[in-house]
Enzyme design. Structure first.
Site, short mmCIF file in Angstrom:
data_model
loop_
_atom_site.label_atom_id
_atom_site.label_comp_id
_atom_site.label_asym_id
_atom_site.label_seq_id
_atom_site.Cartn_x
_atom_site.Cartn_y
_atom_site.Cartn_z
N THR A 1 0.95 -1.23 0.03
CA THR A 1 -0.21 -0.10 -0.05
C THR A 1 0.87 1.16 0.23
OG1 THR A 1 -1.74 -1.34 1.21
CG2 THR A 1 -1.84 1.33 1.33
N SER B 1 5.20 -6.52 -1.92
CA SER B 1 4.73 -6.73 -0.49
C SER B 1 5.29 -7.76 0.18
CB SER B 1 3.13 -6.69 -0.55
OG SER B 1 2.83 -7.06 1.03
N CYS C 1 -16.88 -7.99 2.60
CA CYS C 1 -18.13 -7.62 3.46
C CYS C 1 -18.09 -6.49 4.13
CB CYS C 1 -18.06 -8.92 4.46
SG CYS C 1 -19.36 -9.05 5.51
N1 PLP Z 1 -1.84 -4.72 -4.44
C1 PLP Z 1 -2.31 -6.07 -4.17
C2 PLP Z 1 -2.54 -6.57 -5.66
C3 PLP Z 1 -2.59 -6.81 -3.13
O1 PLP Z 1 -3.13 -8.06 -3.27
C4 PLP Z 1 -2.30 -6.14 -1.85
C5 PLP Z 1 -2.49 -6.95 -0.62
O2 PLP Z 1 -3.59 -7.52 -0.56
C6 PLP Z 1 -1.75 -4.83 -1.89
C7 PLP Z 1 -1.30 -4.28 -3.03
C8 PLP Z 1 -1.51 -4.19 -0.52
O3 PLP Z 1 -0.32 -4.89 0.27
P1 PLP Z 1 0.09 -4.59 1.77
O4 PLP Z 1 -0.93 -5.48 2.54
O5 PLP Z 1 1.41 -5.03 1.99
O6 PLP Z 1 0.04 -3.17 2.07
#
Ligand code: PLP
Length: 379
Positions: free
Chosen positions: A70, A196, A322
């Site tokens: 994120t 991530s 949800c």
């Molecule tokens: N982008 C994608 C495609 C993801 O699946 C996720 C997490 O679910 C993220 C970004 C965000 O990652 P983080 O949980 O490390 O912030």
């Protein structure tokens, strides 16, 4: 417990945990401090940067550690807009993760024009539509390498080339692809690539952003000059060391080209398709991540399936969000044209290299039993 929700998060690899421990204990000095006690922390960060560079096929000097996917995505959007303040157009796709869609929405609130490209029923975007959407005013194109719900993989090399030809920056959200499929950022050459750590057996709250040499200096946070001035704030040395170890272990696994994950998924697909003729797996003709399958079955609610699987200590998730007690079908499935009633049955199965073929058989048998019971109850 059988854990088949690895696109949500993965268990921390024991080797990654080991790599973190010194920095939760005796090696506590600030990596920026001048004395020798701090050098171990500094070395751990630079070692982890090299390890991540090996996984991504990238020069370590282009990698910035962050708190996760994120933050990396937010930093990429911020840097692209900072570099091109006069450009007012952003292109992304309707099936992106909420972090990308949120950044796009924020940009729209700041006066940018946002093009949200549609996808077809296989989750694929049309490259001609992408080409047509690009113009001199396009600052950034952001397309994920692989979708977190469906596993659908985008042709990111072609997309990067199109973006570059029109002079736009290209950000690729690699959060689900990194550590699962091979990548070489040296040849793919995006401007930004988000990663991530907890998606490939690293610690939660760890991540990275690849930033190409083309991107001018700048940072999202104001403060110190850590991470080459791109990310202010004292580094989370333990998390970074854990991410580095997880990255090198993921690279070893990718290089082995083990068939363990595809075999497990094939077992599930074969058993379920034979026993449940009304079941279907989404996007069968799209290229998908080897670890991800989304199962749909008319007449059952995913929430009920998940609760009954939970009683058997099997963890999977749904393709629905949800919110406040009501189950809304996911924006991804809606964008792919899946009717809401069918989308509410979506079960996401996501494996990791720590899962076994034997577990796959048990997941499939339990799913069949539960779906069969629920579908007959709803007749
Ligand atoms: N982008 C994608 C495609 C993801 O699946 C996720 C997490 O679910 C993220 C970004 C965000 O990652 P983080 O949980 O490390 O912030």
């Amino acid at each position: 417990m059988i854990y088949w929700d690895n696109n949500a998060t993965t268990p921390l690899l024991p080797e990654a945990r080991e790599a973190m421990l010194p920095f939760l204990g005796e090696v506590y000095a600030n990596p920026s401090s001048p004395y020798s006690a701090a050098r171990g922390a500094g070395r751990a960060i630079s070692n982890a940067r090299d390890q991540l560079g090996t996984l991504l096929g990238a020069d370590s000097k282009n990698l910035i550690f962050t708190s996760g996917g994120t933050e990396s995505i937010n930093l990429a959007f911020h840097l692209a807009k900072l570099a091109e303040p006069q450009k007012q157009h952003i292109v992304t796709v309707s099936t992106e993760h909420a972090a990308v869609l949120g950044c796009a929405e924020q940009s729209a609130g700041q006066g940018c024009r946002v093009t949200l490209l549609p996808v077809d029923e296989q989750g694929q975007l049309n490259l001609d539509s992408l080409r047509d959407s690009l113009c001199d005013d396009t600052a950034l194109v952001s397309v994920m390498a692989a979708n977190n719900e469906t596993g659908v993989i985008h042709p990111v090399q072609e997309i990067a080339d199109l973006a570059k030809n029109c002079g736009a920056y290209f950000h690729c959200d690699g959060s689900q692809a990194a550590g699962k499929i091979p990548v070489s950022l040296r040849s793919f050459a995006p401007d930004f690539y988000s990663v991530s750590g907890h998606k490939f057996h690293g610690p939660k709250g760890s991540g990275a952003l690849y930033i190409s040499d083309r991107v001018p200096a700048g940072s999202l946070f104001q403060g110190g000059d850590q991470e080459f001035g791109r990310r202010a704030g004292t580094e989370n040395v333990a998390a970074i060391a854990g991410l580095g170890m997880a990255a090198i272990k993921a690279k070893e696994f990718i290089d082995e080209a083990s068939s363990i994950i595809p075999e497990s998924l094939k077992v599930i697909e074969d058993i379920i398709s034979k026993a449940l003729p009304q079941a279907r797996f989404l996007a069968p003709s799209a290229q998908r991540l080897p670890n991800t399958r989304l199962l749909l079955h008319p007449g059952v609610e995913a929430e009920a399936v998940i609760a009954l699987l939970d009683e058997k200590e099997i963890c999977v998730s749904s393709g629905s969000a949800c919110a406040s007690g009501s189950v809304e079908p996911s924006h991804v499935l809606r964008a792919m044209g899946v009717p809401d009633a069918e989308a509410r049955s979506a079960i996401r199965l996501s494996a990791s290299r720590l899962n076994t073929v034997e577990e796959a058989g048990r997941v499939a048998d339990s799913l069949i039993d539960i779906i069969h019971r629920l579908a007959t109850m709803n007749l």
